[in-house]
Every structure is written in structure tokens, then in C-alpha cells.
Design a protein around this motif. Structure first.
Motif, PDB file in Angstrom:
ATOM      1  N   SER A 112     -24.240-103.577  33.270  1.00 58.44           N
ATOM      2  CA  SER A 112     -23.698-103.462  34.803  1.00 58.44           C
ATOM      3  C   SER A 112     -22.149-103.033  35.031  1.00 58.44           C
ATOM      4  CB  SER A 112     -24.190-104.778  35.424  1.00 58.44           C
ATOM      5  OG  SER A 112     -23.271-105.686  34.946  1.00 58.44           O
ATOM      6  N   LEU A 113     -21.393-103.501  33.939  1.00 56.57           N
ATOM      7  CA  LEU A 113     -20.115-103.157  34.263  1.00 56.57           C
ATOM      8  C   LEU A 113     -20.007-101.508  33.522  1.00 56.57           C
ATOM      9  CD1 LEU A 113     -18.216-106.347  32.648  1.00 56.57           C
ATOM     10  CD2 LEU A 113     -18.113-105.190  35.021  1.00 56.57           C
ATOM     11  N   LEU A 114     -20.457-101.254  32.572  1.00 57.12           N
ATOM     12  CA  LEU A 114     -20.229 -99.910  31.779  1.00 57.12           C
ATOM     13  C   LEU A 114     -21.529 -99.242  31.813  1.00 57.12           C
ATOM     14  CD1 LEU A 114     -17.824-101.089  29.073  1.00 57.12           C
ATOM     15  CD2 LEU A 114     -17.110-100.276  31.283  1.00 57.12           C
ATOM     16  N   PRO A 115     -22.036 -98.698  32.725  1.00 58.00           N
ATOM     17  CA  PRO A 115     -23.337 -97.996  32.687  1.00 58.00           C
ATOM     18  C   PRO A 115     -23.325 -96.381  32.311  1.00 58.00           C
ATOM     19  CG  PRO A 115     -22.824 -97.828  34.869  1.00 58.00           C
ATOM     20  CD  PRO A 115     -21.559 -98.561  33.997  1.00 58.00           C
ATOM     21  N   LEU A 116     -22.453 -95.840  32.338  1.00 52.75           N
ATOM     22  CA  LEU A 116     -22.334 -94.336  31.741  1.00 52.75           C
ATOM     23  C   LEU A 116     -22.197 -94.405  30.241  1.00 52.75           C
ATOM     24  CD1 LEU A 116     -20.065 -93.002  34.593  1.00 52.75           C
ATOM     25  CD2 LEU A 116     -22.608 -93.076  34.717  1.00 52.75           C
TER      26      LEU A 116
END
Length: 123
Positions: A112-116
Motif C-alpha cells: 500500500s505504501l510502494l505499489p509501483l
């Protein structure tokens, strides 16, 4: 077993988390420039709706663009979605039956913090 866990998850926290991700996706789609983040939010929203039996893996082709995009994502929407997972996880861990679902919520905080640069695949 995955179906039973997913149905319980859907009732306890999956639907509400899904709505949060879809709200983020709609906002990103409206702003047009942030459409790639909207796609990521929708993808993770579907994962948050039905997570058991799936896992998150790193994309081998992810590079500097994904890292820079993640920084923008954290500022725009990632932090409040992560807080939603943390609060939901804490609430679920209060009961013995909810502990596996709380742990599942905590496992979703990094994506959720770093989806890419991440991909969601079947196990």
C-alpha cells in the motif's frame, strides 16, 4: 479454504479497504496526470478485496521510474491507505479469530505504501 478465508476477510475488512483504494483510484483518474497511480490503486484494491491465494512479487523490470512514482504515491495516497491497513489489523488482532486477518492486513502495508514495481500473482 482460501474461499472461506476470503469471504470472512471480505466481511471483516476487505470491502472497506477496497472502497478506500477505489476512492484513491477515482481521484487519481480524475486528475488525469496521475492515471498510472490510479491503475495501481485499482489493482491493489482488487487484491485487498480478495487477498488469500495471491502474493505480491517484485517486477524485474521496475527501475528508477517506479521508485520516483512510489515517492509521489506515498505523498498522494499511500500513507493514509497504509494507516487504514494498520488500524484494521490492530482491530482484527484484538480477537483470537481475527489474528490471521490482522496479520494479512499488516502484510499489505508495504504494497500500500510502494505499489509501483510490484505485481500480484496467484500462489
Amino acid at each position: 479454504m482460501k474461499t472461506i478465508l476470503n469471504l470472512i476477510w471480505l466481511i471483516l475488512s476487505g470491502f472497506w479497504l477496497f472502497l478506500g483504494y477505489m476512492l484513491a483510484a477515482v481521484i487519481m483518474f480524475v486528475l488525469i496526470v496521475t492515471i498510472p497511480w490510479g491503475i495501481a490503486a485499482a489493482r491493489i484494491g482488487v487484491y485487498a478485496l480478495w487477498p488469500f491465494g495471491k502474493t505480491v512479487v517484485d517486477k524485474p523490470s521496475a527501475g528508477l521510474g517506479s521508485a520516483l512514482g512510489n515517492v509521489i504515491w506515498v505523498i498522494l495516497a499511500g500513507w493514509w491507505l497504509a494507516i487504514g491497513h494498520i488500524l484494521s489489523g490492530i482491530a482484527l488482532c484484538i480477537t483470537i479469530i481475527g489474528i490471521p486477518f490482522g496479520i494479512a492486513n499488516f502484510k499489505m502495508v508495504p504494497v500500500s505504501l510502494l505499489p509501483l514495481g510490484k505485481d500480484i500473482v496467484d500462489q
